[in-house]
Design a protein around this motif. Structure first.
Motif, PDB file in Angstrom:
ATOM      1  N   GLU A  41      53.095 -15.819  55.144  1.00  0.00           N
ATOM      2  CA  GLU A  41      53.580 -15.816  56.526  1.00  0.00           C
ATOM      3  C   GLU A  41      53.341 -17.218  57.090  1.00  0.00           C
ATOM      4  OE1 GLU A  41      55.245 -13.554  58.154  1.00  0.00           O
ATOM      5  OE2 GLU A  41      54.942 -11.673  57.095  1.00  0.00           O
ATOM      6  N   GLY A  42      52.287 -17.394  57.912  1.00  0.00           N
ATOM      7  CA  GLY A  42      52.038 -18.690  58.533  1.00  0.00           C
ATOM      8  C   GLY A  42      51.027 -19.522  57.771  1.00  0.00           C
ATOM      9  N   GLY A  43      50.649 -20.649  58.400  1.00  0.00           N
ATOM     10  CA  GLY A  43      49.700 -21.584  57.777  1.00  0.00           C
ATOM     11  C   GLY A  43      50.261 -22.978  57.964  1.00  0.00           C
ATOM     12  N   TYR A  44      49.590 -23.812  58.797  1.00  0.00           N
ATOM     13  CA  TYR A  44      50.191 -25.071  59.240  1.00  0.00           C
ATOM     14  C   TYR A  44      49.357 -26.304  58.946  1.00  0.00           C
ATOM     15  CZ  TYR A  44      52.847 -21.401  61.221  1.00  0.00           C
ATOM     16  OH  TYR A  44      53.578 -20.242  61.328  1.00  0.00           O
ATOM     17  N   ASN A  45      48.145 -26.104  58.468  1.00  0.00           N
ATOM     18  CA  ASN A  45      47.374 -27.254  57.986  1.00  0.00           C
ATOM     19  C   ASN A  45      47.600 -27.279  56.485  1.00  0.00           C
ATOM     20  OD1 ASN A  45      45.144 -28.501  56.562  1.00  0.00           O
ATOM     21  ND2 ASN A  45      44.161 -28.748  58.565  1.00  0.00           N
ATOM     22  N   GLY A  70      58.067 -13.728  58.284  1.00  0.00           N
ATOM     23  CA  GLY A  70      58.770 -12.543  58.751  1.00  0.00           C
ATOM     24  C   GLY A  70      58.133 -11.694  59.818  1.00  0.00           C
ATOM     25  N   HIS A  71      56.769 -11.709  59.950  1.00  0.00           N
ATOM     26  CA  HIS A  71      56.155 -10.587  60.671  1.00  0.00           C
ATOM     27  C   HIS A  71      56.420 -10.531  62.176  1.00  0.00           C
ATOM     28  CE1 HIS A  71      51.940 -12.543  61.560  1.00  0.00           C
ATOM     29  NE2 HIS A  71      52.928 -13.384  61.797  1.00  0.00           N
ATOM     30  N   HIS A  72      57.035 -11.540  62.774  1.00  0.00           N
ATOM     31  CA  HIS A  72      57.371 -11.468  64.199  1.00  0.00           C
ATOM     32  C   HIS A  72      58.785 -10.970  64.436  1.00  0.00           C
ATOM     33  CE1 HIS A  72      53.694 -13.473  65.233  1.00  0.00           C
ATOM     34  NE2 HIS A  72      54.009 -14.538  64.551  1.00  0.00           N
ATOM     35  N   TRP A 129      46.673 -10.683  57.656  1.00  0.00           N
ATOM     36  CA  TRP A 129      45.559 -11.572  57.989  1.00  0.00           C
ATOM     37  C   TRP A 129      46.016 -12.899  58.565  1.00  0.00           C
ATOM     38  CZ3 TRP A 129      44.179 -10.829  52.228  1.00  0.00           C
ATOM     39  CH2 TRP A 129      44.769 -11.813  51.419  1.00  0.00           C
ATOM     40  N   ASP A 130      47.296 -13.025  58.852  1.00  0.00           N
ATOM     41  CA  ASP A 130      47.813 -14.162  59.621  1.00  0.00           C
ATOM     42  C   ASP A 130      47.116 -14.152  60.988  1.00  0.00           C
ATOM     43  OD1 ASP A 130      50.676 -15.934  59.804  1.00  0.00           O
ATOM     44  OD2 ASP A 130      49.784 -15.318  61.716  1.00  0.00           O
ATOM     45  N   ILE A 131      46.951 -15.313  61.607  1.00  0.00           N
ATOM     46  CA  ILE A 131      46.198 -15.354  62.860  1.00  0.00           C
ATOM     47  C   ILE A 131      47.049 -14.922  64.051  1.00  0.00           C
ATOM     48  CG2 ILE A 131      46.597 -17.700  63.730  1.00  0.00           C
ATOM     49  CD1 ILE A 131      43.257 -15.736  63.502  1.00  0.00           C
ATOM     50  N   HIS A 132      48.326 -14.644  63.824  1.00  0.00           N
ATOM     51  CA  HIS A 132      49.170 -14.143  64.929  1.00  0.00           C
ATOM     52  C   HIS A 132      49.437 -12.658  64.719  1.00  0.00           C
ATOM     53  CE1 HIS A 132      50.175 -18.485  64.688  1.00  0.00           C
ATOM     54  NE2 HIS A 132      50.220 -18.399  65.992  1.00  0.00           N
ATOM     55  N   HIS A 133      49.667 -11.962  65.782  1.00  0.00           N
ATOM     56  CA  HIS A 133      49.980 -10.529  65.693  1.00  0.00           C
ATOM     57  C   HIS A 133      51.405 -10.338  65.212  1.00  0.00           C
ATOM     58  CE1 HIS A 133      50.843  -6.462  67.751  1.00  0.00           C
ATOM     59  NE2 HIS A 133      50.263  -6.262  66.585  1.00  0.00           N
ATOM     60  N   PHE A 169      48.007 -17.977  56.496  1.00  0.00           N
ATOM     61  CA  PHE A 169      46.752 -18.699  56.311  1.00  0.00           C
ATOM     62  C   PHE A 169      46.428 -19.595  57.506  1.00  0.00           C
ATOM     63  CE2 PHE A 169      46.009 -16.934  52.289  1.00  0.00           C
ATOM     64  CZ  PHE A 169      47.239 -16.817  51.642  1.00  0.00           C
ATOM     65  N   ASP A 170      47.084 -19.316  58.640  1.00  0.00           N
ATOM     66  CA  ASP A 170      46.707 -20.032  59.866  1.00  0.00           C
ATOM     67  C   ASP A 170      45.419 -19.447  60.430  1.00  0.00           C
ATOM     68  OD1 ASP A 170      49.618 -18.553  61.540  1.00  0.00           O
ATOM     69  OD2 ASP A 170      47.954 -17.632  60.457  1.00  0.00           O
ATOM     70  N   SER A 171      44.853 -18.460  59.764  1.00  0.00           N
ATOM     71  CA  SER A 171      43.537 -17.906  60.138  1.00  0.00           C
ATOM     72  C   SER A 171      42.409 -18.679  59.448  1.00  0.00           C
ATOM     73  CB  SER A 171      43.478 -16.425  59.735  1.00  0.00           C
ATOM     74  OG  SER A 171      44.128 -16.215  58.477  1.00  0.00           O
TER      75      SER A 171
HETATM   76 ZN   LIG Z   1      50.682 -17.036  62.179  1.00  0.00          ZN
END
Ligand SMILES: [Zn+2]
Ligand SMILES: COCC(O)(O)CCCCCNCCCN
Length: 663
Positions: A302-306, A133-135, A171-175, A264-266
């Motif tokens: 939110e994210g996380g792709y691995n 959601g955060h974007h 703490w997602d790696i995207h803003h 968790f893409d961070s």
């Molecule tokens: Zn992300």
């Protein structure tokens, strides 16, 4: 109270139906991998499963415009061509006939989580959702996001429960620009985000993502952007930002609710983030937030792709929410130069907005410009290699099992002291109660101090064997007990004790130099002692009754030292006359469980018996009560803490908040 887990496989039932390289990583398997990891590790069963529900229009309209909602409502009936056409008006996102349904479920999941926590059904929880959601913005889908799950959850919590202040940690790696735009002028919602930025070279390439974008009007100061201008950030970099920016500000803000945009893409291995922080870091980031807002924490995926690091990171997060002991974080070498530059830029940009940063002694921001840094040939080559190296498969160790000892808290008390809640009097060891082991001991009357201490020693032995997680002893002479315990434990060759002494009371000098004990003493006595690498006296003029000065020294000195020292035992001692207010003491007790897998031994003087119950409650895993919004700490205290940091930062790199001037 338990930990909620919200998940429904319906949210896996949409995917990319055409070719789009930017979107192909956002696959349904992200959700199944997360959930299956929790099931496989026996964590799903330990959670309270709350049902998902669809958000209704009114809830979506808390953030989004009517026209946007109406437009998205049309997508289920669209042909493939129409969906492609519709998608073109937005960036880096795709639509699918079932994505509107899933997007309503994702919002509804976040709201169910807020309801569960705000109504006290659960202590905290995690929602595994898709689409993220955060974007997404008021009238636009973006970055795989359709509705802004967390932003809607924040507005919903304010509207339905009258929540005054909400902290959103992203703490997602995207803003999460969608969240930033939603609350940038709203002082009741503090949005914190770190994100890969590379001086605007990284997606979404927004000038609005830089550290000097602090919020607007009444919201100035309530938007914190931490740009990562290089890839490869590690655990040290993330911890430094929590200790030197987020925690001090979060405690000053004193939220009633904490929402986490848990991307968790961070983590290491992620193709988008290209960072090197290990999954265990999320165990600690979660724990460090769990004593805010009385423990009311809602994490939304939110994210996380691995899929491997994603599954491991989700498990680390949920295990901390469940209260399991934290994993050790090894080889914390300190923040890298680029992280230090970001750290000092953010602290400088927010100095005027937060009293905890007012005395931050860092280089002025002008030293660190944000415009494209002219890379020297060497640096450019290095950067190119770095990017190149990004393609190679990163490998990392699977996180160690985090086993909860059979006994959580063991308590050694004189006869006349009532047992703390959730503890029972114990006759003999056989009747070991799963929660607490009471070694009934009368320190007052025992004529042989060593026998008296033998109870405490046996408690420590059982901690070492991980039969007991932590302990508390009420003793006749706390300074003597402290000395005996340190001597007893230091006798082991591989012992490493973090001794946190709150209050005056002189630490026997031999303890300070053996290097096997790191002593941090927070007191109001102007200790004549010069600090050394292993003896760090923090003296607060206004004594320890001033929570803000006390906690600032905990965040900016004690936590960084503790993480870097990585003790095997934490000895927390409250000496007579420490006057530290109980709230700050309890927060300290909670935060110190970050170390030594929670093996904390608390020593209290017998006239501190009023402290036993509340301390035992925190040792048993209950959140420490909120302190209220923190006022500015006395200037001389803040400056004293800064002086210690700058004097010791060569020995303990995690104390650094500024890039070294030389080269
Ligand atoms: Zn992300
Ligand atoms: C909230 O969604 C989670 C997320 O932040 O991970 C989404 C990232 C979108 C990343 C889009 N990349 C576009 C690359 C263009 N060359």
């Amino acid at each position: 109270m338990g930990t909620a887990l919200i998940y429904d496989e319906e949210m896996t039932k949409y995917k990319l139906l055409w070719v789009d390289p930017a979107c192909k990583i956002e696959v349904p398997e992200r959700l199944t991998a997360s959930h299956e990891a929790l099931v496989r590790n026996g964590l799903a069963d330990r959670c309270v499963s709350l049902p998902v529900r669809e958000a209704v229009d009114a809830e979506i309209l808390l953030v989004h415009s009517e026209e946007y909602l109406e437009a998205v409502k049309q997508t289920p009936h669209m042909t493939l061509e129409d969906l492609k056409e519709f998608t073109l008006q937005y960036g880096d996102v795709y639509f699918h006939p079932n994505i509107y349904h899933c997007a309503k479920l994702a919002v509804g999941s976040a709201l169910q989580l807020v309801d569960g926590v705000m109504m006290g059904k659960v202590k905290n929880g995690m929602a595994l959702v898709r689409p993220p959601g955060h974007h997404s913005m008021r009238s636009a889908a973006n970055g795989f996001c359709v509705f802004n799950n967390v932003a809607i959850a924040a507005r919903y919590a304010k509207q339905k429960y009258g929540v005054k202040r909400i902290l959103i940690v992203d703490w997602d790696i995207h803003h999460g620009q969608g969240v930033q735009y939603c609350f940038e002028d709203d002082p009741s919602v503090l949005y914190f985000s770190w994100h890969r930025y590379e001086h605007q070279k990284f997606w979404p390439h927004l000038r609005d993502s830089d550290y000097d974008i602090v919020g607007k009007g009444d919201g100035a100061g309530f938007n914190i952007n931490v740009p990562w201008n290089k890839v490869g950030m590690e655990n040290s970099d993330y911890l430094s930002v929590f200790c030197h920016i987020l925690l001090p500000v979060a405690y000053e803000f004193c939220p009633d609710l904490v929402l986490v945009c848990a991307g968790f893409d961070s983590a290491i291995g992620d193709p988008e983030g290209k960072m090197c922080a290990t999954p265990e870091i999320f165990a600690h980031l979660t724990h460090l937030l769990m004593n805010l807002a009385g423990g009311k924490l809602c994490a939304v995926l939110e994210g996380g792709y691995n899929l491997t690091s994603l599954g491991q990171s989700v498990c680390q997060t949920v295990q901390s929410l469940l209260g399991d002991p934290l994993p050790p974080l090894t080889d914390l070498s300190g923040p890298c130069r680029s992280a230090l530059e970001s750290l000092q830029s953010v602290r400088a940009a927010h100095r005027q907005h937060w009293s905890c940063l007012k005395h931050a002694v860092d280089l002025p921001t002008s030293e660190i410009s944000t415009k494209r840094v002219k890379l020297s040939g060497e640096e450019a080559k290095e950067q190119a290699e770095e990017e190149q190296s990004g393609t190679e498969e990163k490998i990392w160790a699977e996180p160690l099992k985090r086993v909860s000892p059979p006994v959580c808290s063991a308590v050694v008390l004189p006869d006349d002291v009532v047992c703390p809640d959730a503890c029972e009097r114990l006759g003999s060891a056989e009747e070991l109660n799963p929660h607490s082991l009471i070694l009934k001991k009368d320190f007052l009357k025992d004529d042989d101090p060593l026998t008296a201490f033998s109870r405490v020693f046996s408690l420590i032995e059982r901690m070492k064997k991980n039969e007991i997680r932590n302990g508390l002893a009420l003793v006749g002479d706390v300074t003597m007990a402290m000395t005996c315990v340190v001597q007893h434990v230091a006798a082991e060759d591989n012992s490493r004790i973090l001794l946190v002494c709150v209050g005056n009371g002189n630490i026997p000098s031999h303890i300070k130099e053996d290097g096997k004990t790191l002593v941090v003493q927070i007191s109001c006595e102007n200790t004549v002692e010069q600090e050394s690498k292993y003896y760090v006296p923090v003296c607060l003029k206004k004594s320890c009754t001033d929570s803000s000065g006390f906690l600032q020294s905990v965040f900016s000195v004690l936590l960084p030292l503790g993480y870097q020292y990585n003790p095997r035992l934490v000895l927390l001692v409250r000496t007579p006359g420490s006057e530290v207010c109980d709230g700050a003491w309890l927060q300290l007790t909670g935060l110190l469980q970050s170390f030594a897998q929670g093996h904390t031994l608390v020593l209290l003087q017998e006239d501190d018996k009023a402290c036993v119950d509340p301390t035992a409650a925190v040792l048993l895993g209950n959140p420490a009560p909120p302190l209220g919004q923190l006022q500015a700490s006395p200037t001389e205290d803040a400056e004293a803490v800064e002086r210690i940091r700058s004097r010791l930062k060569d020995d303990w790199k995690l104390l650094m908040t500024a890039a070294p001037e030389n080269g």
